[in-house]
Design a protein around this motif. Structure first.
Motif, PDB file in Angstrom:
ATOM      1  N   ALA A  34      25.871  -2.674 -37.024  1.00 49.45           N
ATOM      2  CA  ALA A  34      25.606  -3.151 -35.663  1.00 49.45           C
ATOM      3  C   ALA A  34      26.044  -4.605 -35.511  1.00 49.45           C
ATOM      4  O   ALA A  34      26.589  -4.987 -34.479  1.00 49.45           O
ATOM      5  N   ASN A  35      25.827  -5.391 -36.548  1.00 52.02           N
ATOM      6  CA  ASN A  35      26.223  -6.801 -36.493  1.00 52.02           C
ATOM      7  C   ASN A  35      27.722  -7.002 -36.667  1.00 52.02           C
ATOM      8  O   ASN A  35      28.255  -8.043 -36.295  1.00 52.02           O
ATOM      9  N   SER A  36      28.400  -6.020 -37.236  1.00 54.21           N
ATOM     10  CA  SER A  36      29.836  -6.183 -37.482  1.00 54.21           C
ATOM     11  C   SER A  36      30.701  -5.621 -36.352  1.00 54.21           C
ATOM     12  O   SER A  36      31.876  -5.972 -36.256  1.00 54.21           O
ATOM     13  N   PHE A  37      30.138  -4.764 -35.496  1.00 55.92           N
ATOM     14  CA  PHE A  37      30.913  -4.197 -34.392  1.00 55.92           C
ATOM     15  C   PHE A  37      31.075  -5.225 -33.274  1.00 55.92           C
ATOM     16  O   PHE A  37      30.148  -5.970 -32.967  1.00 55.92           O
ATOM     17  N   SER A  38      32.245  -5.217 -32.656  1.00 53.85           N
ATOM     18  CA  SER A  38      32.435  -6.084 -31.491  1.00 53.85           C
ATOM     19  C   SER A  38      32.228  -5.304 -30.189  1.00 53.85           C
ATOM     20  O   SER A  38      31.941  -5.895 -29.150  1.00 53.85           O
ATOM     21  N   ASP A  39      32.340  -3.996 -30.261  1.00 52.67           N
ATOM     22  CA  ASP A  39      32.143  -3.132 -29.088  1.00 52.67           C
ATOM     23  C   ASP A  39      30.637  -2.994 -28.815  1.00 52.67           C
ATOM     24  O   ASP A  39      29.888  -2.525 -29.671  1.00 52.67           O
ATOM     25  N   PRO A  40      30.180  -3.385 -27.632  1.00 53.10           N
ATOM     26  CA  PRO A  40      28.748  -3.316 -27.312  1.00 53.10           C
ATOM     27  C   PRO A  40      28.169  -1.899 -27.402  1.00 53.10           C
ATOM     28  O   PRO A  40      27.011  -1.732 -27.785  1.00 53.10           O
ATOM     29  N   GLN A  41      28.968  -0.896 -27.063  1.00 53.56           N
ATOM     30  CA  GLN A  41      28.465   0.474 -27.145  1.00 53.56           C
ATOM     31  C   GLN A  41      28.235   0.885 -28.596  1.00 53.56           C
ATOM     32  O   GLN A  41      27.228   1.524 -28.912  1.00 53.56           O
ATOM     33  N   LEU A  42      29.155   0.510 -29.478  1.00 54.48           N
ATOM     34  CA  LEU A  42      28.976   0.818 -30.899  1.00 54.48           C
ATOM     35  C   LEU A  42      27.794   0.043 -31.472  1.00 54.48           C
ATOM     36  O   LEU A  42      27.040   0.566 -32.293  1.00 54.48           O
ATOM     37  N   GLN A  43      27.632  -1.189 -31.035  1.00 58.55           N
ATOM     38  CA  GLN A  43      26.480  -1.973 -31.472  1.00 58.55           C
ATOM     39  C   GLN A  43      25.172  -1.299 -31.063  1.00 58.55           C
ATOM     40  O   GLN A  43      24.228  -1.221 -31.854  1.00 58.55           O
ATOM     41  N   ALA A  44      25.137  -0.808 -29.830  1.00 63.39           N
ATOM     42  CA  ALA A  44      23.926  -0.146 -29.334  1.00 63.39           C
ATOM     43  C   ALA A  44      23.616   1.118 -30.133  1.00 63.39           C
ATOM     44  O   ALA A  44      22.459   1.369 -30.478  1.00 63.39           O
ATOM     45  N   VAL A  45      24.647   1.905 -30.432  1.00 57.04           N
ATOM     46  CA  VAL A  45      24.445   3.135 -31.213  1.00 57.04           C
ATOM     47  C   VAL A  45      23.943   2.782 -32.607  1.00 57.04           C
ATOM     48  O   VAL A  45      22.982   3.384 -33.112  1.00 57.04           O
ATOM     49  N   ALA A  46      24.574   1.812 -33.255  1.00 60.60           N
ATOM     50  CA  ALA A  46      24.161   1.429 -34.603  1.00 60.60           C
ATOM     51  C   ALA A  46      22.752   0.839 -34.607  1.00 60.60           C
ATOM     52  O   ALA A  46      21.959   1.116 -35.514  1.00 60.60           O
ATOM     53  N   ASN A  47      22.428   0.049 -33.590  1.00 65.38           N
ATOM     54  CA  ASN A  47      21.059  -0.490 -33.491  1.00 65.38           C
ATOM     55  C   ASN A  47      20.037   0.618 -33.295  1.00 65.38           C
ATOM     56  O   ASN A  47      18.944   0.573 -33.870  1.00 65.38           O
ATOM     57  N   GLN A  48      20.379   1.625 -32.506  1.00 65.99           N
ATOM     58  CA  GLN A  48      19.467   2.750 -32.307  1.00 65.99           C
ATOM     59  C   GLN A  48      19.269   3.525 -33.607  1.00 65.99           C
ATOM     60  O   GLN A  48      18.159   3.934 -33.930  1.00 65.99           O
ATOM     61  N   LEU A  49      20.352   3.707 -34.348  1.00 68.35           N
ATOM     62  CA  LEU A  49      20.238   4.369 -35.646  1.00 68.35           C
ATOM     63  C   LEU A  49      19.341   3.578 -36.591  1.00 68.35           C
ATOM     64  O   LEU A  49      18.496   4.152 -37.290  1.00 68.35           O
ATOM     65  N   ALA A  50      19.520   2.262 -36.612  1.00 70.15           N
ATOM     66  CA  ALA A  50      18.681   1.417 -37.465  1.00 70.15           C
ATOM     67  C   ALA A  50      17.210   1.542 -37.068  1.00 70.15           C
ATOM     68  O   ALA A  50      16.328   1.671 -37.933  1.00 70.15           O
ATOM     69  N   THR A  51      16.953   1.545 -35.776  1.00 63.78           N
ATOM     70  CA  THR A  51      15.578   1.690 -35.286  1.00 63.78           C
ATOM     71  C   THR A  51      14.989   3.041 -35.681  1.00 63.78           C
ATOM     72  O   THR A  51      13.837   3.117 -36.130  1.00 63.78           O
ATOM     73  N   ASP A  52      15.765   4.091 -35.532  1.00 57.60           N
ATOM     74  CA  ASP A  52      15.290   5.432 -35.893  1.00 57.60           C
ATOM     75  C   ASP A  52      14.957   5.525 -37.384  1.00 57.60           C
ATOM     76  O   ASP A  52      13.914   6.072 -37.764  1.00 57.60           O
ATOM     77  N   HIS A  53      15.826   4.973 -38.217  1.00 57.70           N
ATOM     78  CA  HIS A  53      15.573   4.997 -39.661  1.00 57.70           C
ATOM     79  C   HIS A  53      14.342   4.154 -40.013  1.00 57.70           C
ATOM     80  O   HIS A  53      13.543   4.540 -40.853  1.00 57.70           O
ATOM     81  N   ARG A  54      14.199   3.021 -39.360  1.00 55.94           N
ATOM     82  CA  ARG A  54      13.041   2.165 -39.610  1.00 55.94           C
ATOM     83  C   ARG A  54      11.743   2.865 -39.207  1.00 55.94           C
ATOM     84  O   ARG A  54      10.734   2.784 -39.910  1.00 55.94           O
ATOM     85  N   GLN A  55      11.766   3.587 -38.089  1.00 55.02           N
ATOM     86  CA  GLN A  55      10.573   4.323 -37.654  1.00 55.02           C
ATOM     87  C   GLN A  55      10.207   5.417 -38.644  1.00 55.02           C
ATOM     88  O   GLN A  55       9.023   5.614 -38.946  1.00 55.02           O
ATOM     89  N   ARG A  56      11.212   6.120 -39.158  1.00 50.81           N
ATOM     90  CA  ARG A  56      10.929   7.158 -40.160  1.00 50.81           C
ATOM     91  C   ARG A  56      10.370   6.536 -41.437  1.00 50.81           C
ATOM     92  O   ARG A  56       9.436   7.060 -42.032  1.00 50.81           O
ATOM     93  N   PHE A  57      10.949   5.408 -41.851  1.00 47.51           N
ATOM     94  CA  PHE A  57      10.429   4.702 -43.026  1.00 47.51           C
ATOM     95  C   PHE A  57       8.968   4.316 -42.801  1.00 47.51           C
ATOM     96  O   PHE A  57       8.118   4.538 -43.672  1.00 47.51           O
ATOM     97  N   ASP A  58       8.666   3.751 -41.649  1.00 47.51           N
ATOM     98  CA  ASP A  58       7.300   3.323 -41.334  1.00 47.51           C
ATOM     99  C   ASP A  58       6.333   4.503 -41.322  1.00 47.51           C
ATOM    100  O   ASP A  58       5.199   4.391 -41.808  1.00 47.51           O
TER     101      ASP A  58
END
Length: 68
Positions: A34-58
């Motif tokens: 998410a931090n390496s993408f320059s495309d805002p849509q790709l950043q949003a998708v990667a951030n959502q994936l990170a959030t989903d994985h973090r929620q499952r971990f929690d």
């Protein structure tokens, strides 16, 4: 019978630990991308994936703590 139960418990804890590790790594990777993408849509998708994985971990972490 108690030895069999402790073996099952040990296997369950190993599986939970492995799954938590997988979720943690997936979250970190998604956040990195998410931090390496320059495309805002790709950043949003990667951030959502990170959030989903973090929620499952929690959820796994909370489940493990509730049975401690």
């Amino acid at each position: 019978m108690q030895n069999q139960n402790s073996t099952l418990l040990s296997k369950s804890l190993t599986i939970l630990g492995d799954q938590m590790q997988h979720e943690f790594v997936a979250c970190k990777k998604a956040a990195f991308y998410a931090n390496s993408f320059s495309d805002p849509q790709l950043q949003a998708v990667a951030n959502q994936l990170a959030t989903d994985h973090r929620q499952r971990f929690d959820r796994l972490f909370n489940y493990l703590n509730s049975h401690a």
